[in-house]
Scaffold this active site. Structure first.
Site, short mmCIF file in Angstrom:
data_model
loop_
_atom_site.label_atom_id
_atom_site.label_comp_id
_atom_site.label_asym_id
_atom_site.label_seq_id
_atom_site.Cartn_x
_atom_site.Cartn_y
_atom_site.Cartn_z
N ASP A 200 -64.65 -33.73 1.45
CA ASP A 200 -65.38 -32.49 1.67
C ASP A 200 -66.83 -32.76 1.28
OD1 ASP A 200 -65.89 -29.87 2.28
OD2 ASP A 200 -65.35 -29.13 0.30
N ASP B 209 -62.01 -28.98 -3.03
CA ASP B 209 -62.12 -28.13 -4.21
C ASP B 209 -61.86 -26.67 -3.91
OD1 ASP B 209 -64.31 -27.59 -2.69
OD2 ASP B 209 -65.81 -27.93 -4.26
N ASP C 264 -59.04 -25.92 1.37
CA ASP C 264 -58.60 -27.32 1.41
C ASP C 264 -57.12 -27.48 1.05
OD1 ASP C 264 -61.22 -28.30 1.95
OD2 ASP C 264 -61.72 -28.05 -0.16
#
Length: 780
Positions: A297, A533, A537
């Protein structure tokens, strides 16, 4: 805060707790001490060993009971290591816990967020993560919902607006009433989609389960046949039959291999905890060491969730005046968003001008500013909103068009007139363009270079715009950054499957697409790790072979992840991979020592079951050989440095390394047993020769596994050899070893010489097979 807002009383809190209306969440817990003891004591291997112990006890062969001591100490070591690992994990878990500030009984108190109840009044300000779904009752703030949606734009929240758990307060402060708790919260509902049993992807675990299953199937019928053969056909007597059978079965049980693995992984967890890495699932250390694709990410992984002023384009002012104006706007603003924080850092040592009246930033105007004591009005904001007449300020927009880098552009202007409500003065004078960009995490470029050199493909999957993600990827040096795909243009699963393999940079990715991308990569044969995080996700993290979360992210992400980076530092990943490689390569090397005993014990048991010769070993002899050529060396080798890439088939590798020594032992023992039919050699001499040549074969394997030698490995070899020599010379009677006759000495010398030749020849063949297997794995 309005005086009309009242928090709950203790009685109301107790009532809601009784009704189960608390914010308790299902989180990953470490085993209890009781469970650790149970899991280490109540095992199939321990049960088998206890049965064998009782059998020897009943026939009065007390000195052969020593093997149970190894089992006992192995169990104790396993318990101690797992408790140490638990304590390390628990300490790190405490570091990631947060508390909520609530109003109860008219007083402000701090409590763990799990103790929140429905209708609690909570206080939230910049930097706080919203612990439960709630409604604003006083004040206003700007909320970053990127952990839920993947979008980094701030959402303004005022009275009566709903805020979702997992979001962060980026600016402002407010008072909110808890509207939903626990499993009813938005983040918890998404998390619940990921709460299914995930199949463990550990090759080591699969290999050991296969070996355990095979040994379990074999051990009982072979034991029964061997016992009956000795008792009824060889007429060896009950005691000798039991001793021989137990000796054969003890050798077949690779119990130490399981202990070795658990202990080494536990040590790895302790080591990683010192590097502020929380390991939620033991075998993920192995999985991460094998990954060939890591999905990243952008925010929180490559970037530090912060911004900085990268450049200043002056227009009609000098740098000193510009910095004073910026410092003045920052100090007058109550909102401290990432843009203003970047300006604050940039003008940290500049004294501001006192502000007389200030107009805060709003999502409608896209600017903020005020009138200052020096008679000037300073304003910052997006150029297209600050300058309504683009032709009049053509110079400014021409400068903006020349900027090729992906940055946030803030226009700074001044005026001699005040702001009229939400209307800017007409005589705006451009001072500068402030270029603000994401702050890259420290050492992120070195981390990316490390994975590139290791042959690991990095793929950036983000909810941000393609342009933003592409430029971040370029700056960090990720391969394929020039080509990126906008996932809003991907309409079918076929297109997604093709894009997953073709591209490394993905923008505007939805949570569902993140999950599909991970599944597509796995379908193409990749071993995939996912870092994230946010709640958005979670589904992808759950599907990944190895999932890594940032401690500062959502609790949902931490709960489903196998690894948590407590310091939120992606730069810790190379150390985690290196620790995994050390662990897996060393377990592979050491496990072959345990398989040697298992393989030759099974082969010898089958041979002696169908011959008229008594099984040559006794349990106490195998205990000696096992302790000094298997147990002690395996633990030393398993904790040595080793950063080689994990390659090849784990099961094939350990069997290939074990076979040369196992076959050498089998051939030696069978040879001396057959020779005893024509040579005047007693059973005691057969047993003694068998012990010597077995110890030699195992030592030769330890030597080959110890190459290249270092101080610790050399010391280990000296101690093992010295221990065997002392036992053979001074404690021969204890281990039922006898002095050999001239014929027996000749046989021993010939067998030893042949062992040196045969073992090294077979090991060289096995080593070539392993290297070939590993090279084929890389090519695939």
């Amino acid at each position: 805060m309005s005086e009309s807002i009242q928090g709950l009383t203790s009685a109301e809190v107790a009532e809601r707790q009784r009704q189960g209306k608390t914010n308790a969440a299902v989180t990953l817990k470490t085993k209890s001490i009781k469970r650790i003891f149970y899991d280490n004591i109540c095992t199939l291997f321990n049960l088998i060993n206890v049965v064998l112990f009782v059998s020897l006890l009943l026939v009065g062969s007390y000195k052969n009971l020593l093997f149970i001591g190894v089992v006992f100490f192995n169990t104790i070591i396993g318990i101690i290591q797992e408790i140490r690992s638990k304590r390390s994990v628990d300490k790190l878990t405490i570091l990631t816990e947060t508390k909520a500030e609530v109003l109860r009984d008219g007083k402000t108190v701090q409590i763990p967020k799990e103790e929140l109840v429905l209708d609690d009044i909570i206080f939230l300000s910049r930097g706080n993560q919203i612990p439960a779904d709630c409604v604003v009752v006083d004040g206003s703030c700007k909320v970053n919902e990127s952990l839920l949606t993947g979008e980094s734009d701030l959402i303004e929240k005022a009275e009566c607006d709903e805020m979702l758990s997992g979001s962060f307060i980026s600016a402002g402060k407010c008072c909110a009433r808890v509207a939903r708790v626990g499993a009813d919260c938005y983040a918890a509902k998404i998390n619940s989609e990921a709460k299914y049993i995930k199949k463990n992807n550990s090759r080591i675990l699969r290999s050991f389960k296969f070996i355990i299953k095979l040994c379990t199937i074999i051990i009982f019928p072979i034991g029964a046949l061997l016992f009956c053969s000795h008792l009824f056909f060889q007429h060896a007597g009950l005691q000798q039959s039991v001793i021989s059978t137990v000796a054969a079965l003890v050798g077949m049980i690779p119990g130490g291999m399981i202990l070795l693995t658990s202990s080494v992984l536990a040590v790895s967890i302790i080591r990683l905890s010192r590097k502020k890495v929380l390991v939620n699932e033991m075998y993920c250390i192995e999985t991460l060491a094998r990954v060939d694709v890591i999905c990243l990410d952008k925010t929180g992984t490559l970037t530090a969730d912060a911004m900085h002023v990268s450049d200043l384009i002056t227009i009609n002012a000098d740098e000193a005046e510009i910095k004073t104006a910026l410092s003045s706007v920052h100090h007058a603003s109550e909102d401290i968003n990432v843009t203003l924080q970047a300006i604050a850092d940039y003008t940290n040592d500049i004294s501001p001008v006192v502000c007389n009246r200030f107009t805060p930033f709003s999502s409608e105007t896209k600017w903020s500013g005020g009138e200052y004591a020096d008679g000037k009005t300073y304003i910052i904001g997006a150029a297209e909103f600050v300058f309504s007449d683009k032709e009049k300020y053509r110079e400014v927009f021409d400068r903006i068009s020349e900027i090729s880098d992906t940055v946030r552009i803030i226009a700074l202007v001044k005026s001699d007139r005040p702001i009229d409500g939400q209307k800017l003065p007409d005589d705006l004078s451009p001072m500068a363009l402030v270029l603000i960009k994401d702050t890259m995490r420290e050492n992120v470029n070195q981390t990316v270079d490390y994975f590139k050199k290791q042959g690991v493909t990095l793929k950036v999957i983000s909810g941000d715009s393609v342009q933003t993600v592409r430029n971040i990827a370029k700056e960090t040096g990720i391969e394929g950054a020039d080509r990126a795909v906008d996932m809003t243009e991907i309409k079918t699963d076929e297109q997604l499957d093709e894009a997953a393999e073709k591209y490394n940079i993905f923008g505007r990715v939805t949570p569902a697409q993140k999950k599909k991308l991970v599944l597509a990569l796995k379908a193409h044969g990749h071993s995939v790790a996912m870092t994230g995080d946010g709640v958005n996700d979670v589904l992808a993290l759950k599907e990944a072979d190895c999932s890594v979360a940032m401690a500062s992210g959502s609790e949902a992400a931490r709960n489903v992840s196998q690894l948590v980076l407590v310091d939120n530092d992606f730069a810790a990943m190379p150390e985690v991979v290196a620790e995994g490689r050390r662990t897996i390569n060393n377990i592979e090397r050491s496990s072959s020592l345990y398989l040697v005993k298992t393989i030759y014990s099974i082969l010898l048991a089958l041979f002696f079951t169908f011959t008229a010769i008594t099984y040559p070993f006794e349990p106490i002899q195998l205990t000696l050989i096992g302790a000094l050529t298997i147990g002690f060396p395996s633990f030393v080798l398993a904790l040595q440095p080793n950063r080689n890439i994990v390659k090849g088939n784990f099961t094939l590798n350990i069997i290939a390394r074990a076979l040369p020594a196992a076959i050498s032992v089998f051939l030696n023992v069978v040879t001396v047993a057959v020779l005893s039919l024509t040579q005047p050699i007693s059973h005691a001499e057969i047993s003694t020769i068998a012990v010597y040549v077995t110890a030699l074969s195992c030592l030769l394997l330890v030597i080959r596994l110890s190459l290249p030698l270092n101080a610790l490995r050399s010391t280990m070899l000296v101690l093992s050899t010295a221990g065997l020599t002392i036992a053979f010379i001074f404690f021969g009677k204890l281990f039922n070893l006898v002095f050999l006759s001239p014929n027996a000495i000749i046989i021993l010398c010939v067998l030893s010489a042949l062992t040196l030749v045969i073992f090294n020849l077979m090991y060289s063949i096995a080593d070539r097979f392993i290297r070939k297997n590993k090279n084929q794995t890389i090519k695939r």
